[in-house]
Design an enzyme around this catalytic site. Structure first.
Site, PDB file in Angstrom:
ATOM      1  N   ASN A  96       0.836  -1.200   0.000  1.00  0.00           N
ATOM      2  CA  ASN A  96       0.000   0.000   0.000  1.00  0.00           C
ATOM      3  C   ASN A  96       0.875   1.255   0.000  1.00  0.00           C
ATOM      4  O   ASN A  96       0.510   2.278   0.562  1.00  0.00           O
ATOM      5  CB  ASN A  96      -0.960   0.005   1.208  1.00  0.00           C
ATOM      6  CG  ASN A  96      -2.075   1.032   1.047  1.00  0.00           C
ATOM      7  OD1 ASN A  96      -2.512   1.321  -0.072  1.00  0.00           O
ATOM      8  ND2 ASN A  96      -2.523   1.607   2.152  1.00  0.00           N
ATOM      9  N   HIS A 174     -10.085  48.525 -30.231  1.00  0.00           N
ATOM     10  CA  HIS A 174     -11.371  48.662 -29.529  1.00  0.00           C
ATOM     11  C   HIS A 174     -12.525  48.174 -30.409  1.00  0.00           C
ATOM     12  O   HIS A 174     -13.660  48.627 -30.279  1.00  0.00           O
ATOM     13  CB  HIS A 174     -11.628  50.110 -29.083  1.00  0.00           C
ATOM     14  CG  HIS A 174     -10.508  50.699 -28.290  1.00  0.00           C
ATOM     15  ND1 HIS A 174     -10.339  50.460 -26.946  1.00  0.00           N
ATOM     16  CD2 HIS A 174      -9.475  51.507 -28.671  1.00  0.00           C
ATOM     17  CE1 HIS A 174      -9.250  51.096 -26.518  1.00  0.00           C
ATOM     18  NE2 HIS A 174      -8.706  51.732 -27.541  1.00  0.00           N
ATOM     19  N   GLN A 252      11.165  18.130   4.275  1.00  0.00           N
ATOM     20  CA  GLN A 252      11.122  16.798   3.663  1.00  0.00           C
ATOM     21  C   GLN A 252      10.859  16.898   2.176  1.00  0.00           C
ATOM     22  O   GLN A 252      11.291  16.058   1.397  1.00  0.00           O
ATOM     23  CB  GLN A 252      10.035  15.935   4.321  1.00  0.00           C
ATOM     24  CG  GLN A 252      10.008  14.514   3.802  1.00  0.00           C
ATOM     25  CD  GLN A 252       8.960  13.653   4.462  1.00  0.00           C
ATOM     26  OE1 GLN A 252       8.003  13.249   3.816  1.00  0.00           O
ATOM     27  NE2 GLN A 252       9.133  13.387   5.752  1.00  0.00           N
ATOM     28  N   SER A 300     -21.363  20.704 -39.989  1.00  0.00           N
ATOM     29  CA  SER A 300     -22.505  20.893 -39.101  1.00  0.00           C
ATOM     30  C   SER A 300     -23.469  19.743 -39.336  1.00  0.00           C
ATOM     31  O   SER A 300     -23.619  19.256 -40.458  1.00  0.00           O
ATOM     32  CB  SER A 300     -23.201  22.229 -39.400  1.00  0.00           C
ATOM     33  OG  SER A 300     -24.456  22.292 -38.768  1.00  0.00           O
ATOM     34  N   VAL A 307     -18.134  25.360 -42.703  1.00  0.00           N
ATOM     35  CA  VAL A 307     -16.796  24.854 -42.397  1.00  0.00           C
ATOM     36  C   VAL A 307     -16.375  25.578 -41.119  1.00  0.00           C
ATOM     37  O   VAL A 307     -15.945  26.727 -41.156  1.00  0.00           O
ATOM     38  CB  VAL A 307     -15.791  25.131 -43.530  1.00  0.00           C
ATOM     39  CG1 VAL A 307     -14.430  24.543 -43.173  1.00  0.00           C
ATOM     40  CG2 VAL A 307     -16.290  24.547 -44.845  1.00  0.00           C
ATOM     41  N   ARG A 340       5.974  18.642   6.092  1.00  0.00           N
ATOM     42  CA  ARG A 340       5.475  17.709   5.091  1.00  0.00           C
ATOM     43  C   ARG A 340       4.002  17.422   5.292  1.00  0.00           C
ATOM     44  O   ARG A 340       3.544  17.216   6.419  1.00  0.00           O
ATOM     45  CB  ARG A 340       6.238  16.377   5.199  1.00  0.00           C
ATOM     46  CG  ARG A 340       5.721  15.244   4.289  1.00  0.00           C
ATOM     47  CD  ARG A 340       5.884  15.640   2.852  1.00  0.00           C
ATOM     48  NE  ARG A 340       5.866  14.488   1.949  1.00  0.00           N
ATOM     49  CZ  ARG A 340       5.306  14.502   0.748  1.00  0.00           C
ATOM     50  NH1 ARG A 340       4.688  15.592   0.327  1.00  0.00           N
ATOM     51  NH2 ARG A 340       5.360  13.460  -0.042  1.00  0.00           N
ATOM     52  N   ARG A 349       0.083  13.966  -9.416  1.00  0.00           N
ATOM     53  CA  ARG A 349      -0.303  12.937 -10.380  1.00  0.00           C
ATOM     54  C   ARG A 349      -1.083  13.535 -11.550  1.00  0.00           C
ATOM     55  O   ARG A 349      -1.313  12.857 -12.560  1.00  0.00           O
ATOM     56  CB  ARG A 349      -1.138  11.859  -9.689  1.00  0.00           C
ATOM     57  CG  ARG A 349      -0.356  11.058  -8.651  1.00  0.00           C
ATOM     58  CD  ARG A 349      -1.210   9.983  -8.001  1.00  0.00           C
ATOM     59  NE  ARG A 349      -0.512   9.337  -6.918  1.00  0.00           N
ATOM     60  CZ  ARG A 349       0.345   8.310  -7.052  1.00  0.00           C
ATOM     61  NH1 ARG A 349       0.581   7.836  -8.270  1.00  0.00           N
ATOM     62  NH2 ARG A 349       0.939   7.781  -6.018  1.00  0.00           N
TER      63      ARG A 349
END
Length: 461
Positions: A96, A174, A252, A300, A307, A340, A349
């Site tokens: 684990n 603008h 750590q 579409s 296009v 830590r 991840r």
């Protein structure tokens, strides 16, 4: 473990967009991370053997055997590590713990004649292994996948700029008609911005830094075992041997300021392309740009004529998602409760997902650029429909000739109403100027009023 097909994935990154994210698999997949951890553990063991203080000797043949554990690492090796972690094996109960599973895997990779079990992971904390492994993957992912993808976009833009350096186009500031430019010059602006952004990404990738300092960053376990060893020098030499900069002092955890800088640089590059995607989308909407159509492609589901600028829209969505993730990652991984906490572990991840969204965005922008075709006639028609844009040139030339009321006269002629070139000609004929100046004014046209725009494209092809 469950092997899912493309229709069972919970993320489009490994389903719908898998063909775009495939180049990142060797760098940011779970298997790649396991391999990088094995590399760190093996190289650390070899570095320990090089110390005079340790009663550990590893000859050249055994070093080759050990390095094969990561150099020849394959899917079956990755599955074995995951089995050790999740289910356990005949030799080991389920750990684990992902790094402990890697430690056992390396133990099994030891040559039979080498008694070195106790030296694997000696004095280390998991973060010593993980922070180095992540950077051994992220750096090459940037250098081998993302930077080449960005450079491909840059090259496509450079070609588009050079081919259209002289194509006059109405500018808008603008949202209003403004001093004309050329389409090539506008693309050259993005080339320059992207060049600078790529430089920032490369610099940040080159600056990735690692730590190797134990459970609280004090080298305590190492010092307790061999106080005569200069562990700080050892750690620096080891980290730098992996082509990473060395960071010290630390807790750590690696403070991750290097990764934050990299994510910020990537966000900057993405911001340039987001600006490009939105501008090109507008140019397509205005019919300044047409798109080469695939005869078999559906634009579409109900309007056959369309296009759509889907590549730029897809890029915009993916780069926006990437920047959201990169901003979150950069802010989150640079914080830790005291010495830590583990919240950063699960967050890291997701680094691969952020890079994957970048990769998709870059590929889509490049694909979109390969299809666009400037519509020069539409651009010229729009210029001719807005002759008031030469007003800036008129009032500037008149200022040169000493007319202090030049701005006001042009403003009276043009502001808030439609103006034709004939209106300007009437103004020119009424002015108290030399014939040479009058001819100069009469020669002004919207399409010809682009300054040195063409020259500004130089160096972008």
């Amino acid at each position: 473990m469950t092997d899912r097909g493309p229709l069972s994935t919970v993320s489009p990154l490994d389903g719908r967009y898998a063909r775009y994210t495939e180049p990142l698999v060797p760098y940011v997949s779970e298997g790649a991370l396991l391999r990088a951890r094995v590399r760190v553990e093996v190289e650390y063991l070899l570095a320990l053997a090089d110390l005079d203080a340790t009663p550990l000797a590893i000859d050249a043949d055994d070093r080759t055997t050990l390095r094969a554990a990561y150099e020849e690492f394959d899917d079956e090796d990755a599955r074995r590590i995951k089995r050790i972690e999740v289910d356990g094996t005949d030799e080991y109960p389920a750990t684990n713990h992902d790094v402990k599973a890697v430690e056992y895997f390396v133990r099994d990779a030891l040559p039979e004649n080498l008694d070195a079990d106790q030296w694997i992971h000696f004095g280390l904390t998991s973060e010593d292994v993980n922070n180095l492994a992540h950077r051994l993957l992220i750096g090459p992912a940037i250098e081998d996948v993302l930077i080449p993808a960005l450079e491909a976009v840059r090259d496509a833009l450079g070609e588009l700029a050079d081919e259209n350096r002289d194509v006059p186009m109405l500018a808008r500031t603008h949202g209003q008609p403004a001093t004309p430019t050329t389409f090539g010059k506008e693309m050259a602006v993005f080339v320059g911005r992207l060049d600078r952004a790529i430089d920032r990404v490369e610099t940040a990738a080159d600056g990735l830094a690692g730590k190797l300092a134990g459970a609280s960053g004090t080298y305590a376990a190492h010092h307790a075992a061999y106080s005569e060893v200069d562990w700080r020098a050892f750690a620096r030499e080891f980290v730098e041997s992996l082509d990473l900069e060395f960071v010290e002092p630390v807790t750590q955890v690696n403070p991750c300021d290097d990764l934050a800088a990299l994510f910020d640089a990537l966000s900057g590059a993405n911001a340039v392309l987001l600006d490009l995607d939105r501008d090109v989308w507008r140019y397509v909407s205005q019919r300044y740009l047409g798109q080469r159509a695939d005869a078999d492609e559906t634009g579409s589901s109900t309007m056959p004529h369309k296009v759509n600028p889907i590549d730029f829209e897809n890029s915009e969505g993916n780069l926006s998602k990437a920047n959201s993730d990169l901003e979150f990652l950069g802010g989150y991984i640079t914080t830790s409760r005291l010495q830590r906490d583990l919240s950063d572990s699960t967050v890291k991840r997701n680094i691969g997902a952020a890079l994957a969204h970048c990769c998709i965005g870059y590929r889509k922008t490049e694909a979109g650029l390969s299809k666009v075709v400037p519509n020069e006639q539409v651009m010229r028609d729009d210029l001719e429909a807005n002759p008031e844009v030469i007003g800036e040139a008129v009032q500037t030339i008149l200022r040169r000739e000493g007319h202090t009321d030049a701005y006001e006269r042009v403003k009276e002629l043009t502001r808030g109403r439609r103006t034709s070139l004939e209106d300007f000609y009437d103004l020119f004929d009424d002015l108290d100027v030399s014939e040479a100046t009058r001819e100069e004014l009469h020669a002004l046209t919207p399409a010809g009023y682009t300054g040195v725009a063409s020259d500004l494209v130089d160096g972008t092809e």
